[in-house]
Design an enzyme around this catalytic site. Structure first.
Site, mmCIF file in Angstrom:
data_model
loop_
_atom_site.group_PDB
_atom_site.id
_atom_site.type_symbol
_atom_site.label_atom_id
_atom_site.label_comp_id
_atom_site.label_asym_id
_atom_site.label_seq_id
_atom_site.Cartn_x
_atom_site.Cartn_y
_atom_site.Cartn_z
ATOM 1 C CB CYS A 1 -0.989 -0.002 1.095
ATOM 2 S SG CYS A 1 -2.311 1.033 0.810
ATOM 3 C CG HIS B 1 -3.819 -3.701 3.400
ATOM 4 N ND1 HIS B 1 -2.868 -2.960 4.360
ATOM 5 C CD2 HIS B 1 -4.257 -2.306 2.886
ATOM 6 C CE1 HIS B 1 -2.858 -1.642 4.190
ATOM 7 N NE2 HIS B 1 -3.505 -1.354 3.397
ATOM 8 C CD GLU C 1 -1.666 -6.193 5.965
ATOM 9 O OE1 GLU C 1 -1.772 -5.085 6.233
ATOM 10 O OE2 GLU C 1 -1.447 -6.748 4.721
#
Length: 509
Positions: free
Chosen positions: A79, A167, A169
């Protein structure tokens, strides 16, 4: 050598999640602020740049010198990290006309690129950015796009340098773990050898090397962190470890004796100290939550110091500090504005001249529990819900009196015992009762009553950073409410807290 993935924190709310996902792959990683890059030794196998609340176009946005990193180590820039990488190499980042927040789907995936290997057409990813990369240098190859973001993923030719504008994660990126594994295992060539057993073996050896035959004192709380730390230390140095378990009078019903028995069954060298009257005296007429914490913290330090001074030749103070505590103290955003003073034995008087040893300072809470299971610890200690250092004092809204403590202990015992009996205890992150500073009218038999109100609280969570209220069965809540009102004299009304975090906190105070 400990293979390590270095995570540079640019201030993202998701940085700890990146670390947890990497560790779930049995690869060790550390988080460091972007402006405090540690020495880059040969054990660093790769580097991840986190996201950030900043825009790369902001004057004061994070802008580290990465000349010693780029092209020399594998990099995954996430990002903000991807946008920063594009900008400093000659690309252009601008405010997007279509701001992408939330779910998106990859419309193009270059599966011949190792980073994107195994990812599916239309793979769902999580976006969280107002800026977008408009243009990239000629040596950038596009490896992933969405309908609105052309440069959702890229690679720099001739380097193991990658950037993604989503993202991986977060859970909403459904194949995020696949992407992270591609980076960590295939690109960085990590061997996935960091396991609970490897941690135990290396930590015990490290403790032996550090402590030798020195005497060590540890304050036990009954919680999983201090308990796991104690077992590791005991295996390393045996009875050179001196544990002190203080009854502050604010524990759950019969908890002091039960937990003390558990510790002794674990063959720990432990001293139980009943200081309950001393704590209750210190809390007399105190109603402010932070003043309660400070009174408890000061009393705990006084009691702990007195016990520690009885031990001959103590050189070390052991603590159950875990990794989130370490990260918070060095984070991009700085330490917490208010440090809770309870059980902060690091505040012991300097004249004790003790060195600090922290066996768990590299672990997250869920990792501590996995280590505890590998150590064959009592399951009741490993699975114990988080419990605040000040104990029931912060669950009694108002003055802490012996009668209020007794009343809340009884209510809490009925609630927790009921959760265990109905096999609900392990399905929630944390559950407890709160004694409210209000009374309500009720009718019991033919008499009018004017008695206490208690609130029950149960939440689901993965790490305590966010939490949802638990949807406990109505039949269960009805049964527990009825049992509390019938069995606990002084309570005539039970309510259930359905607030999530945020905006509420898990504890009330």
């Amino acid at each position: 050598m400990q293979e390590t993935i270095l995570i540079l924190d640019f201030g993202s709310q998701y940085t700890q999640l990146i670390a947890r996902r990497v560790r779930e792959l049995n690869v060790y990683c550390e988080i460091h602020p972007f402006n405090k890059i540690p020495p880059l030794s040969s054990d660093i196998k790769g580097i991840i740049f986190s996201g950030s609340p900043y825009s790369v176009r902001d004057k004061n946005s994070p802008a580290p010198d990465i000349s010693g990193i780029k092209g020399k180590f594998p990099i995954l820039a996430v990002c903000y990290g991807a946008q920063y990488l594009a900008q400093i190499t000659g690309g252009e980042v601008m405010a997007s006309e279509i701001r992408e927040y939330g779910r998106a789907n990859l419309s193009f995936i270059d599966r011949s690129n190792v980073l994107m290997k195994g990812m599916s057409d239309g793979s769902q990813v999580w976006m969280s950015h107002g800026d977008t990369i408009l243009r990239v240098p000629e040596d950038f190859e596009v490896v992933a796009s969405t309908h609105d973001v052309k440069f959702a993923g890229f690679k720099i030719r001739g380097e193991k340098t990658f950037g993604i504008q989503f993202h991986p994660e977060v859970y909403h990126s459904t194949e995020g773990t696949t992407l992270l594994k591609n980076f960590v295992v295939d690109i960085c060539e990590c061997h996935q050898s960091w396991t609970p057993q490897s941690f135990i073996d290396s930590t015990i050896q490290w403790l032996k090397d550090q402590l030798g035959n020195d005497e060590v004192v540890l304050g036990l709380s009954g919680g999983v962190d201090s308990s796991v730390a104690a077992i590791l230390l005991h295996r390393a140095i045996g009875d050179h470890l001196h544990c002190i378990f203080v009854d502050n009078g604010l524990l759950r019903k019969n908890e002091f004796s039960k937990v003390l028995d558990s510790y002794r069954n674990m063959h720990l060298n432990v001293t139980g100290v009943d200081a309950s009257q001393r704590f209750l005296k210190a809390l007399a007429d105190v109603t402010d939550p932070e003043k309660k914490r400070k009174a408890i913290g000061k009393t705990f330090i006084d009691v702990f110091e007195a016990e520690a001074l009885k031990i001959s030749g103590v050189k070390w103070l052991a603590q159950g500090t875990i990794y989130p505590d370490v990260i918070e103290s060095i984070s991009v955003k700085g330490p917490s504005a208010t440090i809770k003073s309870h059980h902060n034995v690091g505040g012991l008087p300097s004249h004790l001249n003790l060195k600090i040893i922290e066996p768990l300072k590299s672990l997250f809470k869920d990792e501590v529990r996995r280590v505890g299971r590998m150590l064959d610890m009592d399951p009741s200690l490993i699975g114990r819900h988080p419990f605040p250092g000040p104990g029931l004092a912060v669950r009694i809204l108002g003055e802490v009196t012996p009668e209020n403590v007794r009343l809340l202990q009884e209510v809490d015992d009925i609630f927790i015992s009921g959760l265990r009996a109905d096999e609900l205890y392990d399905k929630v992150w944390q559950a407890f009762a709160v004694l409210l500073p209000v009374r309500s009218v009720g009718v019991m038999g033919d008499e009018r009553t004017y008695e206490h109100v208690v609130s029950l609280r149960a939440v689901t969570s993965t790490d305590g950073m966010t939490a949802d209220w638990a949807w406990l069965p109505h039949e269960f809540l009805a049964k527990i409410s009825n049992e509390i009102i019938n069995r606990v004299k002084g309570v005539n009304r039970v309510v259930y807290d359905i607030s999530s975090k945020p905006p509420a906190t898990i504890e009330w105070e």
